[in-house]
Scaffold this motif. Structure first.
Motif, PDB file in Angstrom:
ATOM      1  N   ASP A 242     -11.980   1.484  -3.220  1.00 51.14           N
ATOM      2  CA  ASP A 242     -10.859   2.378  -2.906  1.00 51.14           C
ATOM      3  C   ASP A 242     -10.494   2.385  -1.426  1.00 51.14           C
ATOM      4  OD1 ASP A 242     -10.525   3.202  -5.590  1.00 51.14           O
ATOM      5  OD2 ASP A 242     -12.126   4.679  -5.355  1.00 51.14           O
ATOM      6  N   VAL A 243     -10.842   1.327  -0.694  1.00 48.57           N
ATOM      7  CA  VAL A 243     -10.441   1.257   0.707  1.00 48.57           C
ATOM      8  C   VAL A 243      -8.923   1.290   0.804  1.00 48.57           C
ATOM      9  CG1 VAL A 243     -10.420  -1.290   0.720  1.00 48.57           C
ATOM     10  CG2 VAL A 243     -10.742  -0.047   2.855  1.00 48.57           C
ATOM     11  N   ASP A 244      -8.423   1.989   1.804  1.00 54.28           N
ATOM     12  CA  ASP A 244      -6.974   2.061   2.013  1.00 54.28           C
ATOM     13  C   ASP A 244      -6.513   0.724   2.581  1.00 54.28           C
ATOM     14  OD1 ASP A 244      -4.401   2.464   3.267  1.00 54.28           O
ATOM     15  OD2 ASP A 244      -4.716   4.605   3.036  1.00 54.28           O
ATOM     16  N   GLU A 245      -5.740  -0.018   1.792  1.00 58.93           N
ATOM     17  CA  GLU A 245      -5.341  -1.361   2.217  1.00 58.93           C
ATOM     18  C   GLU A 245      -4.402  -1.338   3.421  1.00 58.93           C
ATOM     19  OE1 GLU A 245      -3.539   0.724  -0.288  1.00 58.93           O
ATOM     20  OE2 GLU A 245      -4.285  -0.806  -1.678  1.00 58.93           O
ATOM     21  N   VAL A 246      -3.681  -0.235   3.625  1.00 59.52           N
ATOM     22  CA  VAL A 246      -2.778  -0.150   4.775  1.00 59.52           C
ATOM     23  C   VAL A 246      -3.588   0.004   6.064  1.00 59.52           C
ATOM     24  CG1 VAL A 246      -0.819   1.042   5.809  1.00 59.52           C
ATOM     25  CG2 VAL A 246      -0.990   0.865   3.318  1.00 59.52           C
TER      26      VAL A 246
ATOM     27  N   ALA B 130       9.186   0.644   4.422  1.00 58.88           N
ATOM     28  CA  ALA B 130       8.686   1.069   3.113  1.00 58.88           C
ATOM     29  C   ALA B 130       9.062   2.517   2.825  1.00 58.88           C
ATOM     30  CB  ALA B 130       7.172   0.875   3.048  1.00 58.88           C
ATOM     31  N   LEU B 131       8.987   3.381   3.830  1.00 59.69           N
ATOM     32  CA  LEU B 131       9.358   4.778   3.628  1.00 59.69           C
ATOM     33  C   LEU B 131      10.859   4.928   3.372  1.00 59.69           C
ATOM     34  CD1 LEU B 131       7.092   6.441   6.314  1.00 59.69           C
ATOM     35  CD2 LEU B 131       6.965   6.812   3.843  1.00 59.69           C
ATOM     36  N   THR B 132      11.668   4.131   4.046  1.00 60.91           N
ATOM     37  CA  THR B 132      13.110   4.155   3.781  1.00 60.91           C
ATOM     38  C   THR B 132      13.390   3.727   2.350  1.00 60.91           C
ATOM     39  OG1 THR B 132      13.578   3.661   6.109  1.00 60.91           O
ATOM     40  CG2 THR B 132      15.344   3.247   4.533  1.00 60.91           C
ATOM     41  N   LEU B 133      12.650   2.750   1.871  1.00 62.21           N
ATOM     42  CA  LEU B 133      12.810   2.298   0.489  1.00 62.21           C
ATOM     43  C   LEU B 133      12.381   3.399  -0.485  1.00 62.21           C
ATOM     44  CD1 LEU B 133      13.824  -0.182  -0.972  1.00 62.21           C
ATOM     45  CD2 LEU B 133      11.497  -1.100  -0.955  1.00 62.21           C
ATOM     46  N   VAL B 134      11.298   4.100  -0.184  1.00 62.17           N
ATOM     47  CA  VAL B 134      10.881   5.230  -1.020  1.00 62.17           C
ATOM     48  C   VAL B 134      11.982   6.280  -1.068  1.00 62.17           C
ATOM     49  CG1 VAL B 134       9.245   7.163  -1.212  1.00 62.17           C
ATOM     50  CG2 VAL B 134       8.409   4.873  -0.649  1.00 62.17           C
ATOM     51  N   GLU B 135      12.577   6.564   0.094  1.00 61.47           N
ATOM     52  CA  GLU B 135      13.653   7.557   0.143  1.00 61.47           C
ATOM     53  C   GLU B 135      14.866   7.104  -0.659  1.00 61.47           C
ATOM     54  OE1 GLU B 135      16.258  10.164   3.394  1.00 61.47           O
ATOM     55  OE2 GLU B 135      14.785   8.688   4.095  1.00 61.47           O
ATOM     56  N   ALA B 136      15.212   5.828  -0.572  1.00 56.71           N
ATOM     57  CA  ALA B 136      16.362   5.310  -1.318  1.00 56.71           C
ATOM     58  C   ALA B 136      16.125   5.395  -2.821  1.00 56.71           C
ATOM     59  CB  ALA B 136      16.652   3.868  -0.912  1.00 56.71           C
ATOM     60  N   ILE B 137      14.878   5.202  -3.239  1.00 58.71           N
ATOM     61  CA  ILE B 137      14.552   5.203  -4.662  1.00 58.71           C
ATOM     62  C   ILE B 137      14.386   6.611  -5.205  1.00 58.71           C
ATOM     63  CG2 ILE B 137      12.779   4.545  -6.362  1.00 58.71           C
ATOM     64  CD1 ILE B 137      12.194   2.101  -4.520  1.00 58.71           C
ATOM     65  N   ALA B 138      13.647   7.457  -4.455  1.00 60.27           N
ATOM     66  CA  ALA B 138      13.205   8.735  -5.036  1.00 60.27           C
ATOM     67  C   ALA B 138      13.611   9.970  -4.242  1.00 60.27           C
ATOM     68  CB  ALA B 138      11.685   8.708  -5.190  1.00 60.27           C
ATOM     69  N   GLY B 139      14.328   9.804  -3.140  1.00 60.90           N
ATOM     70  CA  GLY B 139      14.811  10.963  -2.408  1.00 60.90           C
ATOM     71  C   GLY B 139      13.985  11.329  -1.194  1.00 60.90           C
TER      72      GLY B 139
ATOM     73  N   GLY C  68       0.799  -1.210   0.000  1.00 58.62           N
ATOM     74  CA  GLY C  68       0.000   0.000   0.000  1.00 58.62           C
ATOM     75  C   GLY C  68       0.833   1.261   0.000  1.00 58.62           C
ATOM     76  N   ILE C  69       1.900   1.289   0.803  1.00 59.59           N
ATOM     77  CA  ILE C  69       2.739   2.486   0.874  1.00 59.59           C
ATOM     78  C   ILE C  69       3.521   2.684  -0.414  1.00 59.59           C
ATOM     79  CG2 ILE C  69       4.718   3.526   2.060  1.00 59.59           C
ATOM     80  CD1 ILE C  69       3.684   2.227   4.641  1.00 59.59           C
ATOM     81  N   LEU C  70       4.091   1.620  -0.958  1.00 61.48           N
ATOM     82  CA  LEU C  70       4.884   1.740  -2.179  1.00 61.48           C
ATOM     83  C   LEU C  70       3.999   2.049  -3.389  1.00 61.48           C
ATOM     84  CD1 LEU C  70       7.278  -1.211  -1.407  1.00 61.48           C
ATOM     85  CD2 LEU C  70       7.944   1.202  -1.572  1.00 61.48           C
ATOM     86  N   ALA C  71       2.793   1.485  -3.423  1.00 61.44           N
ATOM     87  CA  ALA C  71       1.875   1.818  -4.514  1.00 61.44           C
ATOM     88  C   ALA C  71       1.451   3.277  -4.425  1.00 61.44           C
ATOM     89  CB  ALA C  71       0.659   0.894  -4.466  1.00 61.44           C
ATOM     90  N   ARG C  72       1.220   3.761  -3.223  1.00 59.23           N
ATOM     91  CA  ARG C  72       0.840   5.159  -3.000  1.00 59.23           C
ATOM     92  C   ARG C  72       1.965   6.096  -3.433  1.00 59.23           C
ATOM     93  NH1 ARG C  72      -2.384   7.382   1.835  1.00 59.23           N
ATOM     94  NH2 ARG C  72      -2.667   5.180   2.284  1.00 59.23           N
ATOM     95  N   ALA C  73       3.206   5.705  -3.164  1.00 62.51           N
ATOM     96  CA  ALA C  73       4.349   6.544  -3.526  1.00 62.51           C
ATOM     97  C   ALA C  73       4.538   6.643  -5.037  1.00 62.51           C
ATOM     98  CB  ALA C  73       5.615   5.985  -2.877  1.00 62.51           C
ATOM     99  N   ASP C  74       4.173   5.597  -5.770  1.00 63.74           N
ATOM    100  CA  ASP C  74       4.286   5.564  -7.233  1.00 63.74           C
ATOM    101  C   ASP C  74       5.712   5.870  -7.704  1.00 63.74           C
ATOM    102  OD1 ASP C  74       3.422   5.190  -9.849  1.00 63.74           O
ATOM    103  OD2 ASP C  74       2.802   7.288 -10.089  1.00 63.74           O
ATOM    104  N   VAL C  75       6.684   5.229  -7.046  1.00 65.74           N
ATOM    105  CA  VAL C  75       8.078   5.386  -7.460  1.00 65.74           C
ATOM    106  C   VAL C  75       8.637   4.081  -8.012  1.00 65.74           C
ATOM    107  CG1 VAL C  75       8.512   7.245  -5.817  1.00 65.74           C
ATOM    108  CG2 VAL C  75       8.963   4.865  -5.136  1.00 65.74           C
ATOM    109  N   ALA C  76       7.787   3.052  -8.068  1.00 69.97           N
ATOM    110  CA  ALA C  76       8.207   1.743  -8.535  1.00 69.97           C
ATOM    111  C   ALA C  76       6.969   0.992  -9.017  1.00 69.97           C
ATOM    112  CB  ALA C  76       8.894   0.961  -7.411  1.00 69.97           C
ATOM    113  N   ASP C  77       7.193  -0.067  -9.775  1.00 71.98           N
ATOM    114  CA  ASP C  77       6.114  -0.982 -10.134  1.00 71.98           C
ATOM    115  C   ASP C  77       6.081  -2.071  -9.064  1.00 71.98           C
ATOM    116  OD1 ASP C  77       5.484   0.396 -12.520  1.00 71.98           O
ATOM    117  OD2 ASP C  77       7.150  -0.589 -13.537  1.00 71.98           O
ATOM    118  N   VAL C  78       4.931  -2.226  -8.404  1.00 69.94           N
ATOM    119  CA  VAL C  78       4.833  -3.117  -7.245  1.00 69.94           C
ATOM    120  C   VAL C  78       3.806  -4.200  -7.537  1.00 69.94           C
ATOM    121  CG1 VAL C  78       4.583  -3.232  -4.740  1.00 69.94           C
ATOM    122  CG2 VAL C  78       5.232  -1.063  -5.824  1.00 69.94           C
ATOM    123  N   LEU C  79       4.206  -5.453  -7.354  1.00 63.55           N
ATOM    124  CA  LEU C  79       3.338  -6.589  -7.616  1.00 63.55           C
ATOM    125  C   LEU C  79       3.267  -7.489  -6.387  1.00 63.55           C
ATOM    126  CD1 LEU C  79       4.520  -7.585 -11.212  1.00 63.55           C
ATOM    127  CD2 LEU C  79       2.436  -6.336 -10.602  1.00 63.55           C
ATOM    128  N   THR C  80       2.067  -7.951  -6.071  1.00 66.63           N
ATOM    129  CA  THR C  80       1.903  -8.967  -5.031  1.00 66.63           C
ATOM    130  C   THR C  80       1.855 -10.331  -5.704  1.00 66.63           C
ATOM    131  OG1 THR C  80      -0.504  -8.689  -5.130  1.00 66.63           O
ATOM    132  CG2 THR C  80       0.686  -7.438  -3.452  1.00 66.63           C
TER     133      THR C  80
END
Length: 377
Positions: A284-288, A220-229, A81-93
């Protein structure tokens, strides 16, 4: 941490209580330690981010893998949910087999693909593989697939007791790692792995591990930061209601304490008063938020959270994941319907849920749930 493991732990506690008159309880520590966790140095934080930089693609491909039964709810859904919301990567379950993934202790979802379908579509592999807690922790199919992805250059991230799954692949041998407080002893049985305390996230040469369930949020937020700043990570953090997300942690604040054991025993014995609590699924329920709420209520030993919808059709979450209802129902008894905290930012939804659990079952049960989630309240 596995619902089954905790249930067995509670049963074990009751058996000991009967067998030796409760003397063992006196040997357990009382309340956990209090106080602030030590700060993380700038050098360490920068080294963590550098180690998590995308290894292959400018826009990374992230795969979250689970087995079809008994993959942990929040470990699986929160990173997605967090990585999909960030939209900085393609995320698959992903799942090891066709069909839905029945998460524990609550929720059922439709994954995007099987691992075989993923391999066919992406023969060069993922950039990151996120591994939630799952039972069993030695599923041969998932272990082989994780090894294969690491061999193709993926950074492997074990969330919570997912660290034990990664340990069983051999990918943590000779490296530093952490895991949920309940499983530290099991991780230490791997003599080649060096356990690190007081860190929610540990990264070492292509492998990352986290502490308990809620650590998947800062991970997940650390990963967003590593990818996109930093700026992008700050924007996502504001959106989910989290003020900070570094690796600071106080490990001695979490453990098998006397209040924890007594609450497990008391709530397990109250079997006549077990509740089924309904959460209405909406588009559109927030999965997180949904994951945190359902997970928390289902860990009280007093209740289980069920999702409701008018039809059996999956509801598409905010991040585009299909959530399958547990019950086909237009309504649910008002006293057993959970408040609509799914509309709140995830971090706020968890705090509100713990307050509601405390109001319904008492503050010790709220603390008991927070301890299972390894949540620094």
């Amino acid at each position: 941490m596995s619902w089954r493991i905790l249930a067995l732990s509670a049963l074990g506690c009751m058996a000991l209580l009967v067998a030796i008159g409760g003397t063992w309880l006196l040997l357990l520590p009382g309340s956990p330690a209090r106080g602030s966790a030590p700060a993380i140095s700038r050098d360490e934080a920068e080294a963590t981010l550098a180690a998590l930089k995308p290894p292959k693609r400018k826009r990374p491909l992230i795969a979250i893998v689970g087995i079809n039964d008994m993959s942990e709810t929040t470990d699986y859904l929160m990173p997605y949910g967090i990585l999909a919301r960030a939209d900085v990567a393609d995320v698959l379950t992903l799942a090891t087999q066709p069909g839905p993934v029945t998460l524990y202790p609550a929720l059922k979802v439709q994954p995007h693909a099987t691992i075989a379908e993923f391999d066919a579509a992406h023969p060069d592999g993922a950039d990151y593989v996120i591994v939630p807690a799952m039972t069993p922790e030695n599923d041969a199919t998932v272990l082989q697939w994780i090894r294969s992805q690491a061999g193709k250059g993926a950074i492997v991230i074990g969330v919570c007791v997912g660290a034990k799954v990664v340990a069983n692949t051999g990918l943590l041998d000779g490296k530093r790692a952490t895991t949920h407080w309940y499983s530290v002893g099991d991780l230490r049985k791997h003599s080649e792995i060096r356990y690190v305390a007081d860190r929610r996230l540990v990264v070492d040469r292509g492998a990352a591990t986290t502490t308990g369930i809620t650590a998947s949020m800062p991970m997940a937020l650390t990963l967003v930061e590593a990818i996109a700043g930093r700026a992008k990570a700050e924007a996502v953090a504001r959106d989910i209601g989290l003020a900070a997300w570094d690796a600071r942690h106080r490990s001695d604040a979490f453990g098998f304490t006397r209040p924890f054991a007594l609450t497990a025993i008391a709530n397990s014995l109250a079997f006549w008063n077990r509740e089924q609590l309904g959460i209405a699924l909406t588009p559109d329920v927030d999965e997180v938020s949904l994951a945190l709420i359902a997970d928390a209520w289902s860990r009280t030993y007093r209740s289980r959270a069920l999702t409701l919808a008018a039809t059996a059709q999956a509801q598409t979450s905010r991040g585009g994941l299909g959530i399958l209802p547990d019950r086909i129902a237009d309504d649910w008894p008002a006293k057993q319907t959970l408040p609509a905290a799914v509309a709140l930012p995830p971090a706020q939804a968890l705090d509100e849920t713990l307050r509601a659990i405390g109001a319904r079952y008492g503050s010790r049960t709220a603390d008991f749930v927070a301890m299972q989630l390894e949540y620094p309240r």
